[in-house]
Enzyme design. Structure first.
Site, PDB file in Angstrom:
ATOM      1  N   CYS A   1       0.834  -1.203   0.000  1.00 36.81           N
ATOM      2  CA  CYS A   1       0.000   0.000   0.000  1.00 36.81           C
ATOM      3  C   CYS A   1       0.872   1.257   0.000  1.00 36.81           C
ATOM      4  O   CYS A   1       1.485   1.554  -1.010  1.00 36.81           O
ATOM      5  CB  CYS A   1      -1.006  -0.052   1.152  1.00 36.81           C
ATOM      6  SG  CYS A   1      -2.478   0.919   0.773  1.00 36.81           S
TER       7      CYS A   1
ATOM      8  N   HIS B   1      -3.602  -5.169   0.301  1.00 37.05           N
ATOM      9  CA  HIS B   1      -3.007  -5.725   1.525  1.00 37.05           C
ATOM     10  C   HIS B   1      -3.060  -7.255   1.476  1.00 37.05           C
ATOM     11  O   HIS B   1      -4.015  -7.851   1.987  1.00 37.05           O
ATOM     12  CB  HIS B   1      -3.786  -5.239   2.751  1.00 37.05           C
ATOM     13  CG  HIS B   1      -3.643  -3.780   3.018  1.00 37.05           C
ATOM     14  ND1 HIS B   1      -2.764  -3.279   3.943  1.00 37.05           N
ATOM     15  CD2 HIS B   1      -4.250  -2.713   2.452  1.00 37.05           C
ATOM     16  CE1 HIS B   1      -2.838  -1.955   3.948  1.00 37.05           C
ATOM     17  NE2 HIS B   1      -3.736  -1.590   3.057  1.00 37.05           N
TER      18      HIS B   1
ATOM     19  N   GLU C   1      -1.545  -9.280   3.235  1.00 40.05           N
ATOM     20  CA  GLU C   1      -1.430  -9.853   4.590  1.00 40.05           C
ATOM     21  C   GLU C   1      -2.783 -10.235   5.185  1.00 40.05           C
ATOM     22  O   GLU C   1      -2.856 -11.145   6.007  1.00 40.05           O
ATOM     23  CB  GLU C   1      -0.685  -8.882   5.525  1.00 40.05           C
ATOM     24  CG  GLU C   1      -1.400  -7.585   5.897  1.00 40.05           C
ATOM     25  CD  GLU C   1      -1.211  -6.441   4.908  1.00 40.05           C
ATOM     26  OE1 GLU C   1      -0.889  -6.713   3.729  1.00 40.05           O
ATOM     27  OE2 GLU C   1      -1.417  -5.274   5.309  1.00 40.05           O
TER      28      GLU C   1
HETATM   29  N1  GLN Z   1      -2.102   6.639   2.772  1.00 44.73           N
HETATM   30  C1  GLN Z   1      -2.180   5.896   1.568  1.00 44.73           C
HETATM   31  C2  GLN Z   1      -3.536   6.023   0.898  1.00 44.73           C
HETATM   32  O1  GLN Z   1      -4.504   6.405   1.502  1.00 44.73           O
HETATM   33  C3  GLN Z   1      -1.847   4.430   1.793  1.00 44.73           C
HETATM   34  C4  GLN Z   1      -2.824   3.715   2.676  1.00 44.73           C
HETATM   35  C5  GLN Z   1      -2.292   2.421   3.222  1.00 44.73           C
HETATM   36  O2  GLN Z   1      -1.088   2.173   3.258  1.00 44.73           O
HETATM   37  N2  GLN Z   1      -3.185   1.587   3.714  1.00 44.73           N
HETATM   38  O3  GLN Z   1      -3.649   5.735  -0.264  1.00 44.73           O
END
Ligand code: GLN
Length: 539
Positions: A387, A513, A515
């Site tokens: 992310c 994600h 995970e």
């Molecule tokens: N802050 C970033 C976004 O909103 C990444 C979010 C995250 O890592 N879950 O896109």
């Protein structure tokens, strides 16, 4: 067996004496044992705080926010439930006091209560009961295990304990209450002490709930004298006093609970057959591999909450699953992104065979993440960016390879001349914070010849998301030309979900994600391959 059950049974898990006794793990372990007997089981967590969900809580308050397939932002215990059971949870599996009150107040405003005074009893308790029973509808599950967050005796927990009292009355032996307590060991007296447990059960009794089973967390084994004493003071039989001893891995708890007979005692109390015994062979095989790895590998996790045990829970667990699959112990080095700069990066990352850059929000520690990625890209160390970690990888590449020194995400620098990461179109009109990100499972199509397609073994995948920003597709051609390929795309929105670098032993950034989807029975392919690469790299 499972099909002969006429209706769903409900098991409530409460906690006393202190928090952090491991209610989530005990619930998941009991569920695992029942599942291993062929039953269909789900676990629900009721949290007594007033936030509608933990999505707006920062990791210092609440650890990781776990995201379900249907896009609910939930308590991290749901991650344990999925990792143990290998079945997805949903919005209905996590309910907070905030959500309960929200729906009662909405009903009141609609006029549903027809002029009644709206009160904690019966209206709030009815709403709690409704949320518990909802999971048992349509005969989807043989057992619904409901874990009550917090500690009995807290003001906040009262309506939940009252709802349990009412449900016990309604359901009789179709329900069961398991109470977790602590049996402290006093070093000076060289004794285990049962008094806090007695008091905790007394508190339950004041509320009208007699626990059926006591699960006693302890650092020393409970002998027969202690068990009998607890049984005598707490109105349970000695076989219902279950020892929950400290152990080196949460994954050993189902085996310990089996040895203590927790599942059989629970079944007997609900007047069900205890035969045949659960089939836990594959779980045992996992523990065996976990405990006797052939080799080890040191992997770094760069993030800004590394001092917290729970902030990156699912990533840590996914690495344990993937390590075990590789017959390898993953030694995780947590590195604070704020402490990394170009002068110390070599020293901070020394000896690491693979590096993960963590998800996150906001500016703090961002330059440390970017510096880390430059290092692992140039030194050809296996890299997985998750992310925000993926977003940082493209920022780093734009700055240092594409010669766009001020490239950034508009999350960190709204005025950057090169917004290589930008807010998603649909997010521009969003002003309310709770539950408004791009959340939950979305499909993604993988390019032929990519590393991703080889790892997944299929071209169509689905992964879970939690973000507002995305890779800016205006830079896609230039990224490709310089050596970063977008190899996973959501075909409906055109959003880039995976980037990778061919000219590198293992370099991948994922907007989702992975995970969240790794379980004991099915470790995530990306983590498996990342650990394999880290294990085999010669440096
Ligand atoms: N802050 C970033 C976004 O909103 C990444 C979010 C995250 O890592 N879950 O896109």
């Amino acid at each position: 067996m499972a099909s002969s059950i006429s209706s769903t049974k409900y098991i409530f898990v409460t906690g006393g004496v202190t928090s952090s006794l491991g209610k989530g793990i005990i619930s998941a372990s009991l569920a695992k044992l029942l599942q291993a007997r062929g039953y269909r089981v789900t676990i629900q967590k009721l949290d007594p705080y007033i936030n509608i969900d933990p999505g707006t809580l920062n990791p210092y308050e609440h650890g990781e926010c776990y995201v379900t397939e249907d896009g609910a932002e939930t308590d991290l215990d749901l991650g344990h439930y999925e990792r143990f059971l290998n079945t997805p949870t949903s919005q209905a599996n996590n309910v907070t006091t905030g959500r309960i009150y929200q729906s009662v107040i909405e009903k009141e405003r609609r006029g549903d209560y027809l002029g009644e005074t709206v009160q904690v009893i019966p209206h709030i308790t009815d709403e709690i009961k409704y949320r518990v029973k909802l999971l048992g509808e349509e005969n989807k599950y043989d057992f619904v295990i409901t874990e009550i967050g917090g500690t009995v005796g807290d003001i906040e927990s009262l309506p939940y304990v009252e709802a349990i009292r009412q449900l016990r009355w309604e359901m009789g032996s179709r329900s069961l209450v398991i109470h977790l307590t602590l049996i402290p060991y006093l070093a000076a007296a060289k004794e285990l002490k049962t008094k806090p447990t007695q008091h905790s059960v007394k508190t339950m009794l004041e509320y009208g709930v007699q626990p059926d089973i006591l699960v006693c967390r302890t650092e020393k084994p409970l002998n027969a004298t202690i068990r009998n004493k607890i049984a005598l003071f707490c109105n349970v039989d000695a076989t219902s006093v279950i020892e929950s001893i400290d152990t080196s891995s949460i994954y050993k708890v189902p085996l310990l609970m089996r040895e203590e007979n927790l599942d059989a005692v629970a079944l007997k109390k609900m007047k069900m057959s205890v035969r045949p015994a659960p089939d836990i062979r594959s779980w045992k095989a996992f523990i065996k591999r976990l405990e006797s790895p052939r080799t080890s590998v040191e992997i770094g996790l760069v993030g800004k909450y590394v001092e917290l045990m729970d902030a990156y829970k699912s990533i840590m667990e996914a690495l344990i699953h993937a390590g075990t699959r590789n017959n390898c112990r993953v030694n995780l080095r947590m590195i604070h992104s704020q402490e990394i700069d170009s002068d110390n990066v070599t020293e901070k990352l020394a000896g690491l065979k693979g590096v993960i850059v963590a998800p996150g929000f906001g500016k703090r520690g961002i330059e440390g993440k970017i510096t880390t990625i430059r290092y692992v890209r140039e030194k050809k160390i296996p890299f997985l960016g998750i992310c925000l970690g993926m977003q940082c990888a493209t920022i780093e590449f734009a700055r240092n390879v594409m010669n766009l020194p001020e490239a950034h995400s508009t999350e960190m620098n709204p005025d950057t001349p090169d917004p290589i990461i930008d807010i998603m179109e649909e997010q521009k009109k969003v002003h309310i914070k709770g539950g408004t990100m791009r959340l939950g499972a979305y499909p993604c199509t993988l390019s032929p010849d990519s590393r991703a397609i080889k790892i997944y073994g299929t071209s169509e995948i689905s992964e879970r998301h939690r973000h507002r920003y995305e890779l800016n597709n205006n830079y896609l051609d230039r990224l490709t030309k310089h050596g970063i390929q977008a190899t996973g795309i959501n075909s409906e929105s055109g959003l880039v979900e995976i980037v990778e670098m061919q000219d590198h032993p293992w370099f991948m950034g994922v907007q989702f994600h992975p995970e969240y989807k790794s379980t004991v029975n099915s470790p995530h392919p990306l983590f498996i391959d990342f650990v394999r690469a880290a294990k085999t790299i010669t440096r």
